[in-house]
Design a protein around this motif. Structure first.
Motif, PDB file in Angstrom:
ATOM      1  N   HIS A   1       0.862  -1.186   0.000  1.00 16.82           N
ATOM      2  CA  HIS A   1       0.000   0.000   0.000  1.00 16.82           C
ATOM      3  C   HIS A   1       0.897   1.233   0.000  1.00 16.82           C
ATOM      4  O   HIS A   1       1.731   1.398   0.903  1.00 16.82           O
ATOM      5  N   LEU A   2       0.736   2.088  -0.984  1.00 17.92           N
ATOM      6  CA  LEU A   2       1.529   3.309  -1.097  1.00 17.92           C
ATOM      7  C   LEU A   2       0.640   4.532  -1.059  1.00 17.92           C
ATOM      8  O   LEU A   2      -0.396   4.588  -1.756  1.00 17.92           O
ATOM      9  N   GLU A   3       1.031   5.509  -0.256  1.00 19.56           N
ATOM     10  CA  GLU A   3       0.403   6.828  -0.255  1.00 19.56           C
ATOM     11  C   GLU A   3       1.280   7.758  -1.084  1.00 19.56           C
ATOM     12  O   GLU A   3       2.455   7.981  -0.765  1.00 19.56           O
TER      13      GLU A   3
ATOM     14  N   SER B   1      -3.909   6.850  -3.371  1.00 19.31           N
ATOM     15  CA  SER B   1      -3.427   5.620  -2.756  1.00 19.31           C
ATOM     16  C   SER B   1      -3.312   4.552  -3.832  1.00 19.31           C
ATOM     17  O   SER B   1      -4.162   4.463  -4.717  1.00 19.31           O
TER      18      SER B   1
ATOM     19  N   ASP C   1      -2.761   0.375  -4.243  1.00 21.76           N
ATOM     20  CA  ASP C   1      -2.693  -0.939  -3.611  1.00 21.76           C
ATOM     21  C   ASP C   1      -2.287  -1.960  -4.658  1.00 21.76           C
ATOM     22  O   ASP C   1      -2.903  -2.040  -5.730  1.00 21.76           O
TER      23      ASP C   1
ATOM     24  N   ILE D   1       6.432   9.412  -2.420  1.00 21.21           N
ATOM     25  CA  ILE D   1       5.894   8.376  -1.532  1.00 21.21           C
ATOM     26  C   ILE D   1       5.921   8.928  -0.113  1.00 21.21           C
ATOM     27  O   ILE D   1       6.913   9.539   0.296  1.00 21.21           O
TER      28      ILE D   1
ATOM     29  N   SER E   1       2.316   4.489   4.186  1.00 22.57           N
ATOM     30  CA  SER E   1       2.600   3.374   3.280  1.00 22.57           C
ATOM     31  C   SER E   1       3.065   2.152   4.078  1.00 22.57           C
ATOM     32  O   SER E   1       3.714   2.289   5.118  1.00 22.57           O
ATOM     33  N   TYR E   2       2.748   0.959   3.569  1.00 27.48           N
ATOM     34  CA  TYR E   2       3.135  -0.256   4.275  1.00 27.48           C
ATOM     35  C   TYR E   2       3.155  -1.459   3.332  1.00 27.48           C
ATOM     36  O   TYR E   2       2.599  -1.409   2.224  1.00 27.48           O
TER      37      TYR E   2
END
Length: 520
Positions: A424-426, A468, A470, A509, A513-514
């Motif tokens: 998951h990236l913001e 976002s 995914d 980024i 994020s995770y």
């Protein structure tokens, strides 16, 4: 012309290998008729080139139909057809329409190919000692796709072997909205050299390469996807064996995992190291081969002996011994969330792990590649399957100005990755269209990083600004050794794919994020 010579050489090797193939020592070979070349009339009167070999004993026998792969012909399966006939099967191998000496134009596993397969079943029942109640279909790649799709349209097909096949052609072409450049390019080249592309195929490839009218290409692909006909396949209840490579650059494995989970028929899923059609290649060349041996057992179970195997999930990890499970989910015991942390100024690397954090950013350019790479279609992951060593880079060579890098702490125990990692990236500073590529590595103490899995993600709509993303990375089974660091690299360019990034731009980024890692 190089591809034509390669294909001709491959066919010649298969022909020679068919005279010296090693049969399974656990199954005594029966006498066979030898090979006969035949013409089979397909849909609309199209002539399909084929060959037949069968047991010479009287009586009815189970039968297997083998459509050839994309770019190859019915000689592809000579070695394995001889083995199967020696095990008591009538074997009919054929060249699908539009390829080599078969008539018609390439239909890409469309309605005409489905009608052709049924005509081949008709011919097999009428002209051989095949038992109409015990018909199977199997193949590699294109032959796998035709076999599985055919089981939705012809209930006489009672067992299917899907070797390096697809279930969702749209996903194969546009996984996470990213066009697969190299794999589609090779398919197009083969069609031009040894095939007769239809006007429809030519138009669709033109739209794909030009990134035009995506909706019509997706609709065309949907017609050619077994996932579209899942209900019909479940209703017909053929026994379905799916065998694929973890690193298949043509048909990434997540589509197969999803399809397998929705099948209610007798089913089995096997995943091994390698790229497209690599795991089964030695069997085509007449050598003992684990994939083909598994296919023998599958056909025997459902067309001949009725014996069954426990644990229908068979996984051969990238760097560990083979494992078996009753269900796909059984391999995963927990999921660990690794927050992406602030980039350290000293080494340009952030921590991968701990709680999801905020208040940090990492800017990367949208048009610069790094040494982080998915490799070359067929060759990179194919070589890895042969050598047992994953593709490797030296991580210090990843330019921190052109990529984000996050490395986990080094635990004292092995980390068993089993399943589908999810990222998951913001992002901020994005245009309305863009692409990122994520790579998951096993990093040792001196900077050597082995690729575990990777994938691109593209967005094509929405306003510029924050968004976002995914991304489900392709499924993996890999043991990260004790003392090694699980490492994530994110950049924006990879030669395997078309990207949608604007030149001279950047994305950022940020916090939130995770990475979720499935652990077995």
């Amino acid at each position: 012309m190089a591809l034509r010579r390669l294909i001709t050489l491959f066919t010649a090797i298969a022909l020679v290998a068919s005279t010296s193939v090693i049969t399974s020592p656990a199954h005594a070979a029966v006498a066979t008729t030898g090979f006969s070349a035949v013409d089979i009339t397909g849909d609309g009167g199209v002539v399909l080139k084929a060959n037949v070999i069968a047991p010479s004993a009287a009586g009815r026998h189970p039968a297997v139909i083998l459509p050839s792969s994309w770019g190859l012909n019915d000689l592809e399966y000579l070695a394995q057809a001889r083995v199967l006939a020696g095990r008591g099967y009538v074997v009919v191998s054929y060249t699908p329409r539009g390829w080599w000496l078969s008539g018609g134009e390439i239909d890409t596993a469309g309605p005409k190919d489905m009608a052709d397969l049924s005509r081949v079943v008709d011919w097999t029942i009428a002209n051989t000692a095949a038992d109409p109640a015990r018909i199977g279909a199997a193949g590699i790649s294109y032959g796998a796709g035709i076999s599985l799709l055919g089981a939705a349209f012809d209930s006489r097909i009672r067992a299917v072997g899907v070797l390096s096949g697809w279930t969702d052609l749209a996903y194969s072409l546009y996984a996470d909205s990213t066009r697969h450049r190299q794999s589609a390019g090779l398919l197009e080249l083969a069609a031009q050299i040894v095939g007769k592309p239809s006007a429809e195929l030519t138009a669709m490839l033109g739209k794909f390469n030009g990134n035009q009218d995506v909706a019509s290409v997706m609709a065309w692909a949907k017609v050619r996807s077994a996932a579209t006909y899942l209900d019909a396949i479940n209703a017909n209840r053929p026994a379905v064996l799916i065998a694929n490579g973890w690193g298949d650059t043509f048909f990434p494995p997540n589509q197969l995992v999803d399809f397998y989970g929705k099948l209610t028929t007798p089913k089995r899923l096997e995943l091994r190291p390698g790229d497209h059609a690599i795991a089964e290649l030695s069997g085509v060349l007449g050598l003992p081969n684990e994939v083909w041996t598994s296919l023998y057992s599958w056909l025997d179970e459902h067309l001949a002996t009725g014996a069954t195997r426990a644990n229908p999930i068979y996984l051969k990890p990238l760097n560990a011994s083979a494992e078996a499970y009753p269900t796909w989910s059984a391999q995963t015991t927990s999921t660990v969330r690794h927050g992406l942390g602030r980039i350290r100024p000293l080494d340009g690397t952030g921590l991968l792990g701990g709680a999801v954090s905020s208040g940090w950013t990492k800017q990367i350019p949208t048009d610069e590649d790094t040494v982080a790479c998915g490799g070359v279609v067929l060759l990179t992951n194919g070589a890895a399957a042969i050598t047992g060593e994953q593709p490797e880079i030296w991580l210090p060579f990843v330019d921190r100005g052109e990529a984000g890098v996050w490395a986990a702490e080094r635990p004292s125990t092995v980390q068993r990755i089993r399943g589908v990692p999810k990222l998951h990236l913001e992002l901020t500073g994005t245009e309305s269209r863009g692409t990122v590529v994520a790579y998951l590595y096993d990093l040792d103490a001196i900077g050597n990083a082995k690729l575990i899995t990777h994938a691109p993600a593209t967005w094509l709509t929405g306003a510029a600004g924050a968004r976002s993303v995914d991304l489900k990375l392709p499924a993996a089974a890999y043991d990260v050794p004790a003392g090694h660091s699980l490492t994530l690299v994110v950049d924006t360019v990879d030669p395997l794919y078309y990207d949608e990034n604007a030149a001279g731009d950047s994305i950022t980024i940020g916090g939130g994020s995770y990475l979720d890692v499935p652990i077995g």
